[in-house]
Design a protein around this motif. Structure first.
Motif, PDB file in Angstrom:
ATOM      1  N   GLU A  50     -18.384 -17.578 -21.316  1.00 42.90           N
ATOM      2  CA  GLU A  50     -18.025 -18.984 -21.516  1.00 42.90           C
ATOM      3  C   GLU A  50     -18.407 -19.822 -20.295  1.00 42.90           C
ATOM      4  OE1 GLU A  50     -16.754 -22.464 -23.217  1.00 42.90           O
ATOM      5  OE2 GLU A  50     -17.140 -20.505 -24.140  1.00 42.90           O
ATOM      6  N   ILE A  51     -18.149 -19.278 -19.095  1.00 48.13           N
ATOM      7  CA  ILE A  51     -18.543 -19.985 -17.871  1.00 48.13           C
ATOM      8  C   ILE A  51     -20.062 -20.142 -17.826  1.00 48.13           C
ATOM      9  CG2 ILE A  51     -18.593 -19.851 -15.346  1.00 48.13           C
ATOM     10  CD1 ILE A  51     -15.910 -18.348 -15.502  1.00 48.13           C
ATOM     11  N   ALA A  52     -20.777 -19.083 -18.185  1.00 52.81           N
ATOM     12  CA  ALA A  52     -22.246 -19.135 -18.190  1.00 52.81           C
ATOM     13  C   ALA A  52     -22.752 -20.163 -19.201  1.00 52.81           C
ATOM     14  CB  ALA A  52     -22.810 -17.754 -18.514  1.00 52.81           C
ATOM     15  N   PHE A  72     -22.286 -15.640 -25.175  1.00 54.65           N
ATOM     16  CA  PHE A  72     -21.903 -14.299 -25.620  1.00 54.65           C
ATOM     17  C   PHE A  72     -22.952 -13.692 -26.543  1.00 54.65           C
ATOM     18  CE2 PHE A  72     -19.891 -11.299 -28.489  1.00 54.65           C
ATOM     19  CZ  PHE A  72     -19.245 -10.460 -27.600  1.00 54.65           C
ATOM     20  N   ASP A  73     -23.482 -14.483 -27.485  1.00 50.60           N
ATOM     21  CA  ASP A  73     -24.487 -13.950 -28.411  1.00 50.60           C
ATOM     22  C   ASP A  73     -25.717 -13.448 -27.669  1.00 50.60           C
ATOM     23  OD1 ASP A  73     -22.862 -14.465 -30.533  1.00 50.60           O
ATOM     24  OD2 ASP A  73     -23.974 -16.196 -31.287  1.00 50.60           O
ATOM     25  N   THR A  74     -26.065 -14.111 -26.564  1.00 49.06           N
ATOM     26  CA  THR A  74     -27.216 -13.674 -25.765  1.00 49.06           C
ATOM     27  C   THR A  74     -26.950 -12.299 -25.174  1.00 49.06           C
ATOM     28  OG1 THR A  74     -27.449 -16.002 -25.123  1.00 49.06           O
ATOM     29  CG2 THR A  74     -28.850 -14.412 -23.988  1.00 49.06           C
ATOM     30  N   VAL A  75     -25.732 -12.103 -24.660  1.00 51.60           N
ATOM     31  CA  VAL A  75     -25.353 -10.811 -24.079  1.00 51.60           C
ATOM     32  C   VAL A  75     -25.390  -9.724 -25.144  1.00 51.60           C
ATOM     33  CG1 VAL A  75     -23.468  -9.528 -23.005  1.00 51.60           C
ATOM     34  CG2 VAL A  75     -23.958 -11.876 -22.279  1.00 51.60           C
ATOM     35  N   ALA A  76     -24.808 -10.014 -26.330  1.00 50.67           N
ATOM     36  CA  ALA A  76     -24.769  -9.031 -27.409  1.00 50.67           C
ATOM     37  C   ALA A  76     -26.177  -8.685 -27.885  1.00 50.67           C
ATOM     38  CB  ALA A  76     -23.936  -9.565 -28.573  1.00 50.67           C
ATOM     39  N   GLU A  77     -27.027  -9.690 -28.009  1.00 45.54           N
ATOM     40  CA  GLU A  77     -28.403  -9.452 -28.455  1.00 45.54           C
ATOM     41  C   GLU A  77     -29.186  -8.651 -27.415  1.00 45.54           C
ATOM     42  OE1 GLU A  77     -32.288 -11.935 -30.140  1.00 45.54           O
ATOM     43  OE2 GLU A  77     -30.570 -13.011 -29.288  1.00 45.54           O
ATOM     44  N   LEU A  85     -12.495  -6.826 -22.869  1.00 47.21           N
ATOM     45  CA  LEU A  85     -13.369  -7.669 -23.691  1.00 47.21           C
ATOM     46  C   LEU A  85     -13.151  -9.144 -23.377  1.00 47.21           C
ATOM     47  CD1 LEU A  85     -15.402  -8.090 -25.977  1.00 47.21           C
ATOM     48  CD2 LEU A  85     -13.492  -7.921 -27.602  1.00 47.21           C
ATOM     49  N   PHE A  86     -11.901  -9.513 -23.155  1.00 46.10           N
ATOM     50  CA  PHE A  86     -11.606 -10.902 -22.818  1.00 46.10           C
ATOM     51  C   PHE A  86     -12.292 -11.308 -21.518  1.00 46.10           C
ATOM     52  CE2 PHE A  86      -8.927 -14.231 -20.885  1.00 46.10           C
ATOM     53  CZ  PHE A  86      -8.996 -15.178 -21.896  1.00 46.10           C
ATOM     54  N   ASP A 116     -15.391 -12.281 -37.716  1.00 46.35           N
ATOM     55  CA  ASP A 116     -14.293 -13.249 -37.729  1.00 46.35           C
ATOM     56  C   ASP A 116     -13.395 -13.071 -36.498  1.00 46.35           C
ATOM     57  OD1 ASP A 116     -15.227 -14.165 -40.143  1.00 46.35           O
ATOM     58  OD2 ASP A 116     -13.826 -12.982 -41.348  1.00 46.35           O
ATOM     59  N   ALA A 117     -13.079 -11.813 -36.160  1.00 44.19           N
ATOM     60  CA  ALA A 117     -12.226 -11.544 -35.009  1.00 44.19           C
ATOM     61  C   ALA A 117     -12.910 -11.979 -33.719  1.00 44.19           C
ATOM     62  CB  ALA A 117     -11.887 -10.049 -34.955  1.00 44.19           C
ATOM     63  N   MET A 118     -14.216 -11.711 -33.620  1.00 38.80           N
ATOM     64  CA  MET A 118     -14.951 -12.093 -32.413  1.00 38.80           C
ATOM     65  C   MET A 118     -15.048 -13.601 -32.295  1.00 38.80           C
ATOM     66  SD  MET A 118     -16.292 -10.390 -29.908  1.00 38.80           S
ATOM     67  CE  MET A 118     -15.833 -11.603 -28.669  1.00 38.80           C
ATOM     68  N   GLN A 119     -15.291 -14.262 -33.407  1.00 32.62           N
ATOM     69  CA  GLN A 119     -15.384 -15.721 -33.389  1.00 32.62           C
ATOM     70  C   GLN A 119     -14.056 -16.348 -32.981  1.00 32.62           C
ATOM     71  OE1 GLN A 119     -18.126 -17.535 -33.670  1.00 32.62           O
ATOM     72  NE2 GLN A 119     -16.887 -19.358 -33.239  1.00 32.62           N
ATOM     73  N   LYS A 120     -12.962 -15.772 -33.453  1.00 31.19           N
ATOM     74  CA  LYS A 120     -11.635 -16.274 -33.079  1.00 31.19           C
ATOM     75  C   LYS A 120     -11.427 -16.166 -31.578  1.00 31.19           C
ATOM     76  CE  LYS A 120      -6.697 -15.622 -33.968  1.00 31.19           C
ATOM     77  NZ  LYS A 120      -5.672 -14.837 -34.720  1.00 31.19           N
TER      78      LYS A 120
END
Length: 271
Positions: A77-79, A87-92, A69-70, A8-12
């Protein structure tokens, strides 16, 4: 303190970033940023994280890690806008990499020693490098990029060269190399060989000092940052002792040295 679920915090945070970059309703400054324009700010945030660690201040570290983190979210977001990744691609990607590099944790693989684990770690990394940069065998150091801090890069170059035995075996040998390089700087200056030659010899000296730090298991970037902080603290105290106002230079070398020694003595008393 109310705890927010991580997702939830990450999504926010991701949603806030999207709003800041929104073409019609976002922030003009955030809208204008690119990967390149953000990079100096990212370096600044990394150093502020280091300062928080040096100060052993958990609250400050938490705040600075948020700023860092920001920055990562900003790049993602630019990518995403440009159709590259999100972001999910980076995390994965990093999750898969950590699982791949720690088979002793995430699979049944066992190591008989820490040395065996480290050797396998380097093998896995080498395989990853070959997949990233095929055909780069002509440059053994191709993936150690020029853009990173010079002290950090010097240690990475040394560690890579050590893999095929090109390394110092005892720290005392490196001390002798430091002395040799210092003497060459002195000789170069004494013979008035010019700025380029002096710069070259000073570079050799710095490289040998970085090698010594690594041989002693001291990260040179961290050591220099802490030395800078110590110098800053000591000079500020020296100015207090001498009641220096602005940049007045009406002080003798003797007076400055006495004040400097006083500062050092004060620090020893606090230990």
């Amino acid at each position: 303190m109310t705890k927010t679920h991580n997702s939830d915090a990450m999504q926010k945070l991701l949603e806030i970033m999207q709003q800041l970059r929104a073409p019609d309703t976002g922030c003009p400054w955030d809208q204008q940023q690119t990967w390149s324009s953000l990079f100096p700010f990212t370096l600044e945030e990394v150093h502020e994280v280091g300062a928080a660690i040096d100060n052993n201040d958990p609250a400050e570290l938490c705040d600075e890690l948020g700023d860092l983190l920001f920055q990562i979210v900003f790049y993602c977001e630019i990518a995403k806008e440009q159709g590259h990744f999100e972001f999910d691609t980076v995390a994965e990607t990093i999750s898969n990499k950590m699982i791949r590099r720690h088979p002793h944790v995430f699979t049944d693989k066992k190591y008989n020693s820490e040395a065996e684990q480290k050797a396998d770690w380097e093998t896995i990394k080498q395989q990853e490098r070959e997949q990233k940069r095929p055909g780069s065998d002509d440059n053994y150091f191709a993936d150690i990029l020029q853009s990173q801090p010079a002290l950090m890069r010097s240690v990475k170059l040394k560690k890579r060269a050590a893999r095929f035995g090109f390394d110092w075996h005892e720290w005392q040998q490196v001390v002798e190399k430091v002395r040799e390089e210092l003497n060459e700087v002195v000789d170069c200056v004494s013979l008035n060989e010019g700025e380029e030659r002096i710069e070259e010899e000073v570079g050799d000296l710095l490289l040998s000092v970085a090698n010594l730090a690594h041989q002693l298991k001291v990260p040179p970037e961290n050591a220099l940052r802490k030395a800078n902080n110590k110098f800053e603290r000591r000079v500020n105290r020296l100015r207090q002792i001498l009641e220096i106002d602005g940049e007045s230079s009406n002080y003798s070398d003797e007076a400055l040295d006495i004040a400097w020694q006083t500062v050092k003595s004060e620090e020893k008393e606090l230990l």
